[in-house]
Structure formats: structure tokens, C-alpha cells
Design an enzyme around this catalytic site. Structure first.
Site, mmCIF file in Angstrom:
data_model
loop_
_atom_site.group_PDB
_atom_site.id
_atom_site.type_symbol
_atom_site.label_atom_id
_atom_site.label_comp_id
_atom_site.label_asym_id
_atom_site.label_seq_id
_atom_site.Cartn_x
_atom_site.Cartn_y
_atom_site.Cartn_z
ATOM 1 C CE LYS A 50 -28.569 -0.506 52.464
ATOM 2 N NZ LYS A 50 -29.886 -0.921 52.021
ATOM 3 C CD GLN A 94 -32.690 -0.354 54.483
ATOM 4 O OE1 GLN A 94 -31.998 0.075 53.566
ATOM 5 N NE2 GLN A 94 -32.468 -1.515 55.056
ATOM 6 C CG ASP A 117 -32.859 -2.288 47.112
ATOM 7 O OD1 ASP A 117 -31.812 -2.790 47.563
ATOM 8 O OD2 ASP A 117 -33.683 -1.660 47.806
HETATM 9 N N1 LIG Z 1 -34.052 -1.939 50.353
HETATM 10 C C1 LIG Z 1 -33.381 -2.901 51.007
HETATM 11 N N2 LIG Z 1 -33.727 -3.214 52.252
HETATM 12 C C2 LIG Z 1 -33.048 -4.212 52.884
HETATM 13 C C3 LIG Z 1 -31.958 -4.860 52.269
HETATM 14 C C4 LIG Z 1 -31.624 -4.500 50.958
HETATM 15 O O1 LIG Z 1 -30.671 -5.063 50.300
HETATM 16 N N3 LIG Z 1 -32.344 -3.506 50.351
HETATM 17 N N4 LIG Z 1 -31.211 -5.799 52.981
HETATM 18 C C5 LIG Z 1 -31.399 -5.944 54.406
HETATM 19 C C6 LIG Z 1 -30.597 -5.056 55.291
HETATM 20 N N5 LIG Z 1 -29.302 -4.577 54.767
HETATM 21 C C7 LIG Z 1 -29.315 -3.609 53.842
HETATM 22 O O2 LIG Z 1 -30.225 -2.874 53.667
HETATM 23 C C8 LIG Z 1 -28.065 -4.947 55.395
HETATM 24 C C9 LIG Z 1 -28.031 -5.860 56.417
HETATM 25 C C10 LIG Z 1 -26.811 -6.143 57.074
HETATM 26 C C11 LIG Z 1 -25.645 -5.538 56.687
HETATM 27 C C12 LIG Z 1 -24.345 -5.772 57.395
HETATM 28 O O3 LIG Z 1 -23.318 -5.268 56.993
HETATM 29 N N6 LIG Z 1 -24.379 -6.525 58.503
HETATM 30 C C13 LIG Z 1 -23.204 -6.718 59.331
HETATM 31 C C14 LIG Z 1 -23.662 -6.811 60.781
HETATM 32 C C15 LIG Z 1 -24.396 -5.567 61.198
HETATM 33 C C16 LIG Z 1 -24.819 -5.566 62.663
HETATM 34 O O4 LIG Z 1 -23.963 -5.558 63.521
HETATM 35 O O5 LIG Z 1 -26.051 -5.565 62.887
HETATM 36 C C17 LIG Z 1 -22.496 -7.999 58.942
HETATM 37 O O6 LIG Z 1 -23.176 -8.939 58.495
HETATM 38 O O7 LIG Z 1 -21.282 -8.038 59.121
HETATM 39 C C18 LIG Z 1 -25.681 -4.646 55.636
HETATM 40 C C19 LIG Z 1 -26.871 -4.352 55.008
HETATM 41 C C20 LIG Z 1 -32.849 -5.704 54.786
HETATM 42 N N7 LIG Z 1 -33.396 -4.551 54.162
#
Ligand SMILES: Nc1nc2c(c(=O)[nH]1)N[C@@H](CN(C=O)c1ccc(C(=O)N[C@@H](CCC(=O)O)C(=O)O)cc1)CN2
Length: 281
Positions: A50, A94, A117
Site C-alpha cells: 500500500k 490494517q 477503508d
Molecule cells: N484495513 C484493512 N485491512 C485488510 C483489508 C482491507 O481492505 N483493509 N483487506 C485484506 C488484506 N488486503 C489489504 O489490506 C489485501 C489482500 C491481498 C492483496 C493482494 O494484492 N493479493 C495478491 C496476492 C498477494 C500474495 O501473494 O499474498 C493477489 O490477490 O494478487 C491486497 C490487499 C485484509 N485486511
């Protein structure tokens, strides 16, 4: 049929470029602060990504990393300080938080106009009432993907599997706002397979690896897989049985490379919107 892949990485990259171009026209840098508490390793990766994406788009971004032993009162004091800081347009705490901290108390403490968020009850209420407000990043990203994939939304039968406040519920509200006919399925739903087979748009957000079987997918459906589950082998899989679903769906998001990248792009979009709402264009 072999499904068309909906490329979340490419759609997210386009959105991030557009945001960076808009930021370059402002006379200031939108300020984002991401708060991480503890040492959850996945959170470490997401927070770094991020921060990097925000910097690349021209934001004034920083991460505050607090120790695992931080108390709820200490975290609330950090949030209060960021709420009062005029250089900060967006605050994100987070998740997950350590077990001794009540996530709802912290989410409700973020100033609604800085709640990038979109989790604050006021923003959730605005979304449910069809009023403008900040919208949770993951479901917002799904709407971008559906539109980029050319999916026709008005009147479409959409099923959201999962009723979390972070994804399932706001997802259903956004689909409803786009004139879909929306059903929410959850752990008490009878005959989930039959519900899935009726769906023209199927959004899986349950957090259980490959729970939605390929033969539950209707021929020609659009499938959006929000799940990101790491197996013991280290392989990442979604909530949908991907290979089998590809044989029936018309379009599908992969995991990784589908919804995940959109979550971060939409965080930037929300921060830009919050900054413009507070400081002007
Ligand atoms: N305050 C928050 N916490 C969490 C959120 C949120 O939106 N706000 N969402 C999730 C985690 N998350 C962002 O925080 C998030 C998860 C996954 C990805 C992402 O790009 N994933 C990749 C794979 C990553 C890997 O290899 O592990 C993909 O899907 O291509 C981005 C953001 C929980 N917490």
C-alpha cells in the site's frame, strides 16, 4: 467453454496510472497514514504494498508500525492524533488487529471523512442508504472489474457468498446500487450449490479454499473470486475451484492477480476522493 480471465493486475495498473495523473494536477500531495499493529506477516506485505503504491502515485504516505503489546487506548490515541492532523486525508488501520483490541472500537474512532477503508458505521450507513460516501476497497474494486470485463449489470442475478461487513455486505449494496437482483448466501444458506447455479454474477467471499465447486457455476456466468487462501504447500488459491469453474464460466478472476490488486488501487482512489473532498481539486 474456457473462461476469459479478468486481469486484475492490468485493471489496477490502469486505475493507478489515472490516479497518479490526477494527483499531479493538485497543488498538494494527498496524505495517507496506514497503521499496523503487531507482526502478522501477511499484513506486513499488504502494508508495504500500500505504501509503495501510494508513493508511486505521488501521495504523501507513511506507515506507523506499533508493537503487538499496544493497548486499545494507545491505538485510539494514535487515531485521534491522525484525525486532527490537517496533512492527513486518509487513515487505514490494517486488519486483523491483535485479539486484545476491539476492531469495531478502532474503526468507529476514525473520522468518517478520513475513513479510506470505508468501514466506519457512518460510511456503511451511507452506502446502505444509497448516499455518497467512502466505500470499502475490495467490493469497490470488484465493481471496477465487472465494468472492465463488460459485464451487463442491470437486472442481472447476482449472488454474494459471504456476509462480512468488510466485503460481503458492502458488495451486495454496490451490486444493488448497480440494479442487480442480489442474493446474499452464508453459512446457514440451504442448498448453496443451487443458489450458485442460478447466479449470472457469482462473487465468492467466504475465505475458505475452493469451497465453491466448479460444477456449482452456471454456464456463462461471471465469477469473481475474492478469497486469498494460502495452502500448506504455499500455493495461493481462491474460494472457487478455479480450473473446473473455468470450464463453465464466461469470465473469471484468477487468484492471485484478480481482486487483490484492485483493493490497493481503490485505497488510492478513496484517498484521492477524501483529499479532494477536504481540500478541493
Ligand atoms: N484495513 C484493512 N485491512 C485488510 C483489508 C482491507 O481492505 N483493509 N483487506 C485484506 C488484506 N488486503 C489489504 O489490506 C489485501 C489482500 C491481498 C492483496 C493482494 O494484492 N493479493 C495478491 C496476492 C498477494 C500474495 O501473494 O499474498 C493477489 O490477490 O494478487 C491486497 C490487499 C485484509 N485486511
Amino acid at each position: 467453454m474456457t473462461a476469459r480471465l479478468i486481469d486484475g493486475k492490468a485493471v489496477a495498473a490502469d486505475l493507478r496510472r489515472a490516479i497518479a495523473a490526477r494527483v499531479a494536477t493538485l497543488g498538494y500531495r494527498p496524505g495517507l497514514r496506514v497503521v499496523r499493529v503487531g507482526e502478522d506477516p501477511a499484513s506486513g506485505v499488504y502494508v508495504r504494498n500500500k505504501d509503495k503504491a501510494a508513493q508511486e502515485a505521488g501521495f504523501d504516505s507513511a506507515t506507523l508500525h506499533l508493537p503487538e503489546a499496544t493497548t486499545e487506548a494507545e491505538l485510539l490515541a494514535v487515531v485521534a492524533r491522525l484525525n486532527a492532523d490537517p496533512a492527513v486525508d486518509g487513515i487505514l488501520v490494517q486488519l486483523p488487529l491483535p485479539r486484545h483490541i476491539r476492531a469495531e472500537a478502532v474503526i468507529s474512532a476514525v473520522a468518517p471523512e478520513k475513513d479510506v477503508d470505508g468501514f466506519h458505521p457512518l460510511n456503511a450507513g451511507r452506502l446502505a442508504s444509497g448516499e455518497p460516501g467512502l466505500v470499502p476497497c475490495t467490493p469497490k474494486g470488484v465493481m471496477h472489474l465487472l465494468r472492465a470485463a463488460g459485464c451487463s449489470l442491470p437486472g442481472a442475478r447476482a449472488l454474494v457468498v459471504g456476509r462480512s461487513t468488510i466485503v460481503g455486505r458492502p458488495m451486495a449494496q454496490l451490486l444493488l446500487a448497480a440494479d442487480c437482483t442480489v442474493t446474499i448466501a452464508h453459512s446457514r444458506t440451504r442448498d448453496l450449490a443451487a443458489e450458485c447455479r442460478r447466479a449470472e454474477i457469482l462473487v465468492a467471499a467466504v475465505g475458505r479454499p475452493e469451497m465453491v465447486r466448479g460444477d456449482w457455476v452456471a454456464e456463462g456466468a461471471t465469477v469473481i473470486d475474492v478469497g486469498i487462501n494460502r495452502l500448506e504447500s504455499g500455493r495461493l488459491v481462491g474460494d472457487v475451484e478455479f480450473e473446473a469453474a473455468c470450464r463453465r464460466a464466461e469470465a473469471i478472476t484468477p487468484v492471485p492477480g484478480g481482486v487483490g490488486p484492485m483493493t490497493i488501487a481503490c485505497l488510492l482512489e478513496n484517498t484521492l476522493d477524501a483529499a479532494i473532498a477536504r481540500r478541493g481539486a
